[in-house]
Design an enzyme around this catalytic site. Structure first.
Site, mmCIF file in Angstrom:
data_model
loop_
_atom_site.group_PDB
_atom_site.id
_atom_site.type_symbol
_atom_site.label_atom_id
_atom_site.label_comp_id
_atom_site.label_asym_id
_atom_site.label_seq_id
_atom_site.Cartn_x
_atom_site.Cartn_y
_atom_site.Cartn_z
ATOM 1 N N CYS A 231 33.746 31.818 -1.607
ATOM 2 C CA CYS A 231 33.400 30.441 -2.300
ATOM 3 C C CYS A 231 31.829 30.448 -2.279
ATOM 4 O O CYS A 231 31.158 31.082 -1.617
ATOM 5 C CB CYS A 231 33.713 29.187 -1.671
ATOM 6 S SG CYS A 231 32.672 28.951 0.125
ATOM 7 N N CYS B 225 26.115 32.831 4.231
ATOM 8 C CA CYS B 225 26.641 34.185 4.730
ATOM 9 C C CYS B 225 25.410 34.746 5.495
ATOM 10 O O CYS B 225 24.419 35.169 4.839
ATOM 11 C CB CYS B 225 27.348 34.902 3.763
ATOM 12 S SG CYS B 225 28.402 36.300 4.687
ATOM 13 N N CYS C 266 34.852 32.283 3.542
ATOM 14 C CA CYS C 266 34.719 30.988 2.791
ATOM 15 C C CYS C 266 33.912 29.995 3.923
ATOM 16 O O CYS C 266 33.986 30.172 4.996
ATOM 17 C CB CYS C 266 35.970 30.471 2.059
ATOM 18 S SG CYS C 266 37.145 29.850 3.296
#
Length: 260
Positions: free
Chosen positions: A194, A201, A120
């Site tokens: 999230c 990412c 996250c």
């Protein structure tokens, strides 16, 4: 002979899931939360048709939608696996079995354990909760890590509190870590929790299986315990449900993987 009597009308779940496109949408959402355009690509159907069938699934209580915290114009669709399995256990088990997963014992563990990374943004609430719960349920038989794209200086106090009070897990000594510290590591599963972290990412080597859980940031609910802590309780409960349905997936991965 005409059919009559009670029990001959298929349950609502069967009527909804029996449609081929809706079943494809359900199985896709069993793996990850997706936006409608992503689902349209996965099932190779027009977006307006996919939206129509998603509305039917939402009306039937099998699918929910939440606004993306990264881009408010988007919504993420999420499959309510608990409702599926409760509504019709046999059909629900076709999406994700509720049988107890089978992991090797300590004496039977393979040289390399299945590795899971939760991501996250701040690594202060959602991903540490997921990390702690998966580690708790697998008792060290799965390698579990969490990290953040923009980690905070410390865990949110309510993260520590909710894990201690609801699950008797103590992570008070844990500190958030940056994704950059994991460069070069190999993971079998990477799960973002999230919407912003999903966009941020990075690519990981060896092409891990990736999934997204669109979960709101509980710290945004309020500064006081009266407003904020219930959000952490809801978040922890949501993650606990998702972890429970992740376990059979990891067990199946474990059976397929042999020693390196």
């Amino acid at each position: 002979m005409a059919l009559s009597g009670q029990g001959l009308t298929p349950p609502a779940f069967v009527r909804l899931a029996a449609h081929p496109l809706r079943w494809r949408l359900l199985t896709a959402l069993a793996d990850s939360d997706y936006r409608v355009r992503e689902l349209a690509t996965r099932v190779d159907q027009p977006q307006n048709l996919v939206s129509y069938h998603l509305r039917l699934l939402r009306d039937g209580g099998l699918v929910t939608a939440t606004r993306s915290s990264f881009d408010g114009r988007d919504s993420y669709y999420h499959l309510d696996l608990e409702r599926c399995t409760d509504a019709l256990i046999d059909s629900g088990a076709a999406l994700r079995t509720k049988a107890a997963p089978s992991f090797p014992s300590a004496d039977q563990q393979q040289a390399r354990r299945i590795a899971v990374l939760f991501v996250c943004t701040g690594n202060s609430a959602r991903s540490p909760i997921a990390e702690a719960l998966l580690r708790h349920h697998t008792a060290g038989r799965v390698s579990v890590t969490s990290a953040g794209s923009r980690p905070r200086a410390r865990l949110h106090p309510n993260t520590v509190r909710v894990l201690r009070e609801a699950f008797d897990i103590d992570i008070s000594g844990q500190r958030p870590r940056h994704l950059d510290t994991l460069a070069g590591q190999t993971f079998d599963h990477v799960i973002t929790l999230c919407d912003k972290a999903r966009e941020d990412c990075p690519e990981f080597p060896h092409h891990p299986r990736q999934a997204h859980w669109s979960i709101p940031e509980p710290a945004m609910a309020g500064d006081t315990d009266q407003a904020g802590y219930p959000a952490f309780q809801r978040t922890a409960a949501d993650i606990a449900t998702r972890i429970r349905h992740l376990l059979p997936v990891l067990a199946a991965t474990n059976r397929k993987e042999g020693p390196p």
